[in-house]
Design a protein around this motif. Structure first.
Motif, PDB file in Angstrom:
ATOM      1  N   GLY A 266       0.789  -1.223   0.000  1.00  0.00           N
ATOM      2  CA  GLY A 266       0.000   0.000   0.000  1.00  0.00           C
ATOM      3  C   GLY A 266       0.821   1.273   0.000  1.00  0.00           C
ATOM      4  N   LEU A 267       2.151   1.174   0.218  1.00  0.00           N
ATOM      5  CA  LEU A 267       2.990   2.379   0.191  1.00  0.00           C
ATOM      6  C   LEU A 267       3.472   2.632  -1.245  1.00  0.00           C
ATOM      7  CD1 LEU A 267       5.078   2.103   3.483  1.00  0.00           C
ATOM      8  CD2 LEU A 267       2.937   3.277   3.063  1.00  0.00           C
ATOM      9  N   PRO A 268       3.788   3.889  -1.573  1.00  0.00           N
ATOM     10  CA  PRO A 268       4.027   4.240  -2.977  1.00  0.00           C
ATOM     11  C   PRO A 268       5.442   3.947  -3.478  1.00  0.00           C
ATOM     12  CG  PRO A 268       4.089   6.199  -1.608  1.00  0.00           C
ATOM     13  CD  PRO A 268       3.782   5.062  -0.685  1.00  0.00           C
ATOM     14  N   HIS A 269       5.904   2.694  -3.302  1.00  0.00           N
ATOM     15  CA  HIS A 269       7.268   2.387  -3.766  1.00  0.00           C
ATOM     16  C   HIS A 269       7.368   2.399  -5.290  1.00  0.00           C
ATOM     17  CE1 HIS A 269       5.081  -1.344  -2.705  1.00  0.00           C
ATOM     18  NE2 HIS A 269       5.450  -1.716  -3.913  1.00  0.00           N
ATOM     19  N   ALA A 270       6.250   2.119  -5.976  1.00  0.00           N
ATOM     20  CA  ALA A 270       6.287   2.132  -7.452  1.00  0.00           C
ATOM     21  C   ALA A 270       6.571   3.540  -7.953  1.00  0.00           C
ATOM     22  CB  ALA A 270       4.964   1.617  -8.010  1.00  0.00           C
TER      23      ALA A 270
ATOM     24  N   THR B 296      23.399  -6.168   1.560  1.00  0.00           N
ATOM     25  CA  THR B 296      23.476  -4.863   0.892  1.00  0.00           C
ATOM     26  C   THR B 296      24.103  -3.808   1.808  1.00  0.00           C
ATOM     27  OG1 THR B 296      21.212  -4.482   1.614  1.00  0.00           O
ATOM     28  CG2 THR B 296      21.500  -5.299  -0.613  1.00  0.00           C
ATOM     29  N   GLU B 297      24.322  -2.613   1.240  1.00  0.00           N
ATOM     30  CA  GLU B 297      25.030  -1.570   2.006  1.00  0.00           C
ATOM     31  C   GLU B 297      24.051  -0.499   2.475  1.00  0.00           C
ATOM     32  OE1 GLU B 297      28.190  -3.159  -0.923  1.00  0.00           O
ATOM     33  OE2 GLU B 297      26.717  -1.672  -1.464  1.00  0.00           O
ATOM     34  N   GLY B 298      23.127  -0.914   3.342  1.00  0.00           N
ATOM     35  CA  GLY B 298      22.174   0.030   3.901  1.00  0.00           C
ATOM     36  C   GLY B 298      20.754  -0.270   3.472  1.00  0.00           C
ATOM     37  N   GLN B 299      19.846   0.676   3.750  1.00  0.00           N
ATOM     38  CA  GLN B 299      18.460   0.526   3.310  1.00  0.00           C
ATOM     39  C   GLN B 299      17.746   1.873   3.409  1.00  0.00           C
ATOM     40  OE1 GLN B 299      19.398  -1.366   6.205  1.00  0.00           O
ATOM     41  NE2 GLN B 299      18.755   0.284   7.564  1.00  0.00           N
ATOM     42  N   ILE B 300      16.797   2.098   2.494  1.00  0.00           N
ATOM     43  CA  ILE B 300      15.907   3.260   2.571  1.00  0.00           C
ATOM     44  C   ILE B 300      14.561   2.704   3.028  1.00  0.00           C
ATOM     45  CG2 ILE B 300      14.757   5.082   1.229  1.00  0.00           C
ATOM     46  CD1 ILE B 300      17.752   5.494   1.273  1.00  0.00           C
ATOM     47  N   ILE B 301      14.021   3.238   4.130  1.00  0.00           N
ATOM     48  CA  ILE B 301      12.788   2.669   4.691  1.00  0.00           C
ATOM     49  C   ILE B 301      11.621   3.650   4.492  1.00  0.00           C
ATOM     50  CG2 ILE B 301      11.655   1.918   6.830  1.00  0.00           C
ATOM     51  CD1 ILE B 301      14.324   0.788   7.717  1.00  0.00           C
ATOM     52  N   LEU B 302      10.522   3.140   3.941  1.00  0.00           N
ATOM     53  CA  LEU B 302       9.318   3.964   3.784  1.00  0.00           C
ATOM     54  C   LEU B 302       8.430   3.781   5.015  1.00  0.00           C
ATOM     55  CD1 LEU B 302       8.356   3.489   0.019  1.00  0.00           C
ATOM     56  CD2 LEU B 302      10.028   5.001   1.055  1.00  0.00           C
ATOM     57  N   SER B 303       7.782   4.879   5.431  1.00  0.00           N
ATOM     58  CA  SER B 303       7.020   4.861   6.680  1.00  0.00           C
ATOM     59  C   SER B 303       5.529   5.037   6.422  1.00  0.00           C
ATOM     60  CB  SER B 303       7.541   5.981   7.583  1.00  0.00           C
ATOM     61  OG  SER B 303       6.541   6.452   8.446  1.00  0.00           O
ATOM     62  N   ARG B 304       4.746   4.166   7.018  1.00  0.00           N
ATOM     63  CA  ARG B 304       3.293   4.266   6.875  1.00  0.00           C
ATOM     64  C   ARG B 304       2.769   5.519   7.595  1.00  0.00           C
ATOM     65  NH1 ARG B 304       0.218   0.546   4.791  1.00  0.00           N
ATOM     66  NH2 ARG B 304       1.541  -1.266   5.070  1.00  0.00           N
ATOM     67  N   GLU B 305       3.399   5.849   8.714  1.00  0.00           N
ATOM     68  CA  GLU B 305       2.970   7.027   9.492  1.00  0.00           C
ATOM     69  C   GLU B 305       3.135   8.307   8.651  1.00  0.00           C
ATOM     70  OE1 GLU B 305       4.407   9.524  13.425  1.00  0.00           O
ATOM     71  OE2 GLU B 305       5.365   7.604  12.978  1.00  0.00           O
ATOM     72  N   LEU B 306       4.287   8.442   7.974  1.00  0.00           N
ATOM     73  CA  LEU B 306       4.519   9.635   7.139  1.00  0.00           C
ATOM     74  C   LEU B 306       3.563   9.647   5.948  1.00  0.00           C
ATOM     75  CD1 LEU B 306       8.427   9.876   7.071  1.00  0.00           C
ATOM     76  CD2 LEU B 306       6.850  11.291   8.364  1.00  0.00           C
ATOM     77  N   TYR B 307       3.298   8.462   5.400  1.00  0.00           N
ATOM     78  CA  TYR B 307       2.391   8.362   4.252  1.00  0.00           C
ATOM     79  C   TYR B 307       0.994   8.858   4.627  1.00  0.00           C
ATOM     80  CZ  TYR B 307      -0.209   6.204   0.383  1.00  0.00           C
ATOM     81  OH  TYR B 307      -1.025   5.990  -0.705  1.00  0.00           O
ATOM     82  N   ARG B 308       0.550   8.496   5.834  1.00  0.00           N
ATOM     83  CA  ARG B 308      -0.774   8.948   6.299  1.00  0.00           C
ATOM     84  C   ARG B 308      -0.812  10.473   6.466  1.00  0.00           C
ATOM     85  NH1 ARG B 308      -0.754   4.518  10.358  1.00  0.00           N
ATOM     86  NH2 ARG B 308      -1.795   2.744   9.403  1.00  0.00           N
ATOM     87  N   LYS B 309       0.353  11.055   6.791  1.00  0.00           N
ATOM     88  CA  LYS B 309       0.412  12.517   6.964  1.00  0.00           C
ATOM     89  C   LYS B 309       0.481  13.251   5.631  1.00  0.00           C
ATOM     90  CE  LYS B 309       2.983  13.629  11.074  1.00  0.00           C
ATOM     91  NZ  LYS B 309       4.375  13.853  11.491  1.00  0.00           N
ATOM     92  N   GLY B 310       0.583  12.490   4.523  1.00  0.00           N
ATOM     93  CA  GLY B 310       0.657  13.133   3.212  1.00  0.00           C
ATOM     94  C   GLY B 310       2.064  13.524   2.798  1.00  0.00           C
ATOM     95  N   ILE B 311       3.084  12.964   3.472  1.00  0.00           N
ATOM     96  CA  ILE B 311       4.482  13.246   3.085  1.00  0.00           C
ATOM     97  C   ILE B 311       4.823  12.362   1.884  1.00  0.00           C
ATOM     98  CG2 ILE B 311       6.890  13.206   3.878  1.00  0.00           C
ATOM     99  CD1 ILE B 311       5.225  15.119   5.547  1.00  0.00           C
ATOM    100  N   THR B 312       5.283  12.969   0.784  1.00  0.00           N
ATOM    101  CA  THR B 312       5.627  12.169  -0.404  1.00  0.00           C
ATOM    102  C   THR B 312       7.012  12.563  -0.907  1.00  0.00           C
ATOM    103  OG1 THR B 312       4.529  13.834  -1.780  1.00  0.00           O
ATOM    104  CG2 THR B 312       3.240  11.887  -1.221  1.00  0.00           C
ATOM    105  N   PRO B 313       7.928  11.633  -1.121  1.00  0.00           N
ATOM    106  CA  PRO B 313       7.845  10.211  -0.762  1.00  0.00           C
ATOM    107  C   PRO B 313       7.986  10.036   0.761  1.00  0.00           C
ATOM    108  CG  PRO B 313      10.032  10.751  -1.637  1.00  0.00           C
ATOM    109  CD  PRO B 313       9.215  11.992  -1.768  1.00  0.00           C
ATOM    110  N   PRO B 314       7.300   9.049   1.353  1.00  0.00           N
ATOM    111  CA  PRO B 314       7.310   8.916   2.820  1.00  0.00           C
ATOM    112  C   PRO B 314       8.558   8.196   3.338  1.00  0.00           C
ATOM    113  CG  PRO B 314       5.873   7.259   1.865  1.00  0.00           C
ATOM    114  CD  PRO B 314       6.410   8.055   0.714  1.00  0.00           C
ATOM    115  N   ILE B 315       9.735   8.797   3.087  1.00  0.00           N
ATOM    116  CA  ILE B 315      10.999   8.157   3.488  1.00  0.00           C
ATOM    117  C   ILE B 315      11.270   8.481   4.954  1.00  0.00           C
ATOM    118  CG2 ILE B 315      13.501   8.134   3.126  1.00  0.00           C
ATOM    119  CD1 ILE B 315      12.947   8.719   0.153  1.00  0.00           C
ATOM    120  N   ASP B 316      11.434   7.445   5.768  1.00  0.00           N
ATOM    121  CA  ASP B 316      11.726   7.620   7.194  1.00  0.00           C
ATOM    122  C   ASP B 316      13.241   7.702   7.332  1.00  0.00           C
ATOM    123  OD1 ASP B 316      11.651   7.734   9.878  1.00  0.00           O
ATOM    124  OD2 ASP B 316      10.515   5.902  10.210  1.00  0.00           O
ATOM    125  N   VAL B 317      13.770   8.926   7.490  1.00  0.00           N
ATOM    126  CA  VAL B 317      15.228   9.095   7.361  1.00  0.00           C
ATOM    127  C   VAL B 317      16.001   8.535   8.560  1.00  0.00           C
ATOM    128  CG1 VAL B 317      15.050  11.069   5.820  1.00  0.00           C
ATOM    129  CG2 VAL B 317      15.163  11.459   8.268  1.00  0.00           C
TER     130      VAL B 317
END
Length: 456
Positions: A154-158, A323-344
């Protein structure tokens, strides 16, 4: 002419057992000829004495045990490669599906590739600009790196994947840059979204696409990323191009691996996935990198949806090890309308220090990155405290940090899927936000840099 066998003993789902075979090898391709002359392809999964277990690429419907013939072709799966592959769309087995002509190959390459000698690897150290502040500014992508995106259903990774594919560039150098895009187990709608998105922006001209749909066979899904990486190796190490490989969705790939493993009646490991999933994923991820003495490079961004948003699930867990790290998307940020919802904060690029600084990005990059991380972490804590105790319980400086965290999410992280920021835009946005805090709080930045940038 390959020898023909009429010794099919049984067919069970996508698997078929053939007896009395000679000289057949693991992973070899085969053809099944039905009584009406129709041909279906298969691949050897297991050889036990004179018995061979094969997996079909097509359905088993209509196969007559007594009258069908099997031929083994003496080779494993190959991809015909040529520079004409750019701007084309292929299925998971390397056949064109964009109504264009067949590729006239310059050579045919085994899709399993040849392992890169560790001594021949060059260290990743050049900055790749994705145009996305949360990645460029805080979790920098470096040429030759493997940096996965951990998403959830359901998160906008595409949209994020398409944005990176459209915008990614190596700055200041007139070098050939290409994107290889592999989609596994996606719906027709998603596939259409990617193709149209690349066509509209012209990014298709430098892109090779491999698309495996959800209704395609599992064995094809296992071949798709290997096809993509083989095309990338050819473009990078034969043609000298810098290639960004984006693979979505690794979870569908791992599920196909589990399906084939279950069909072979192998002993399952964690959550039913095969015990060799770690080494299998490593055979994909480790094909990225740079080679000494060669101009080209392969940078890899695998995207995976974490089942039940669980970072400890075997797929993200094993991917994180390789792998050498990861970028994590957050459902909480997505609900707040943050795009892209990257949890830094939980996101990490282990090689970011190698790609930033004077001559690569800008002299103030490392210091501002550390200061932004620190201020955002404190601001999030202050906001949580405010929710529990009310605003009156916060000190004036804590209120400033809470204000900073809010502005940081809205202005720095959230930029939409069409904005392409240069690294200067990203760094300047960071300085603008740091102005919310008094200068005395910016303890991670040296005075000479504060004099130069904070006063602006």
């Amino acid at each position: 002419m390959p020898k023909e066998y009429r010794t099919i003993r049984e067919v069970a789902g996508p698997l078929m057992m053939i007896s009395d075979v000679k000289g057949v090898t693991y992973n070899e391709l085969g053809e099944i000829e039905l009584p009406n002359g129709e041909l279906r392809r298969c691949q050897v999964l297991e050889v036990d004495g004179t018995n061979a277990l094969v997996q079909l690429f097509d359905s088993a419907a209509g196969i007559n045990l007594a009258q069908s013939k099997v031929r083994f072709l003496g080779k494993s799966m190959e991809l015909p490669v040529s520079s004409d592959m750019l701007s084309r769309v292929f299925d998971g087995l390397g056949n064109p599906i964009d109504n264009g002509p067949s590729i006239i190959p310059e050579k045919r390459l085994d899709i399993n590739g040849t392992p890169m000698n560790p001594a021949a690897r060059d260290y990743p150290q050049e900055f790749i600009q994705t145009g996305i502040s949360a990645i460029d500014g805080l979790n920098t992508l470096v040429r030759g790196q493997k940096l996965p995106i951990f998403s959830a259903s359901g998160l906008p990774h595409a949209q994020l994947a398409a944005q990176i594919a459209r915008q990614a560039a190596v700055r200041g150098k007139d070098e050939q840059f290409a994107v290889v895009f592999a989609a596994m187990g996606i719906t027709y709608e998603e596939s259409d979204y990617f193709v149209q998105s690349f066509r509209e922006t012209g990014a298709i001209d430098r892109t090779v696409m491999f698309v495996n749909l959800a209704n395609d066979p599992a064995i094809e899904r296992i071949a798709t990323p290997r096809m993509a990486l083989t095309a990338a190796e050819y473009l990078a190490f034969d043609m000298g191009m810098h290639v960004l490989v984006i693979m979505t969705d690794i979870t569908n790939y791992a599920d196909a691996l589990r399906e084939v493993s279950a069909a072979r009646k192998e002993v399952p490991g964690r959550r039913g996935y095969p015990g060799y999933m770690y080494t299998n994923l490593a055979t994909l991820y480790e094909r990225a990198g740079r080679q000494k003495g060669k101009d080209g490079s392969i940078t890899l961004i695998p995207i995976l949806t974490m089942p039940e948003d669980d970072k400890t699930h075997p797929i993200p867990d094993l991917t994180g090890y390789i792998t050498e790290g990861q970028i994590i998307l957050s459902r909480e940020l997505y609900r707040k309308g943050i795009t892209p919802p990257i949890d830094v904060l939980p996101s990490l690029s282990r090689l970011k220090d190698k790609g930033i600084g004077p001559g690569r990005t800008r002299e103030d990059h490392a210091a501002t990155m550390n200061q932004l991380f620190s201020a955002y972490a404190r601001g999030k804590d202050a906001r949580e405290l405010m929710i529990v105790l009310g605003e009156a319980a916060l000190t004036d400086i804590d209120k400033k940090y809470a204000e900073f965290a809010e502005a940081f999410e809205k202005e720095y992280v959230s930029q939409g899927y069409t904005t392409n920021r240069t690294i200067e835009d990203t760094l300047d946005t960071g300085w603008k936000l740091l102005h919310i805090l008094p200068r005395s709080e910016l303890k991670r930045i040296k005075d000479d840099m504060l004099d130069k940038y904070y006063g602006k």
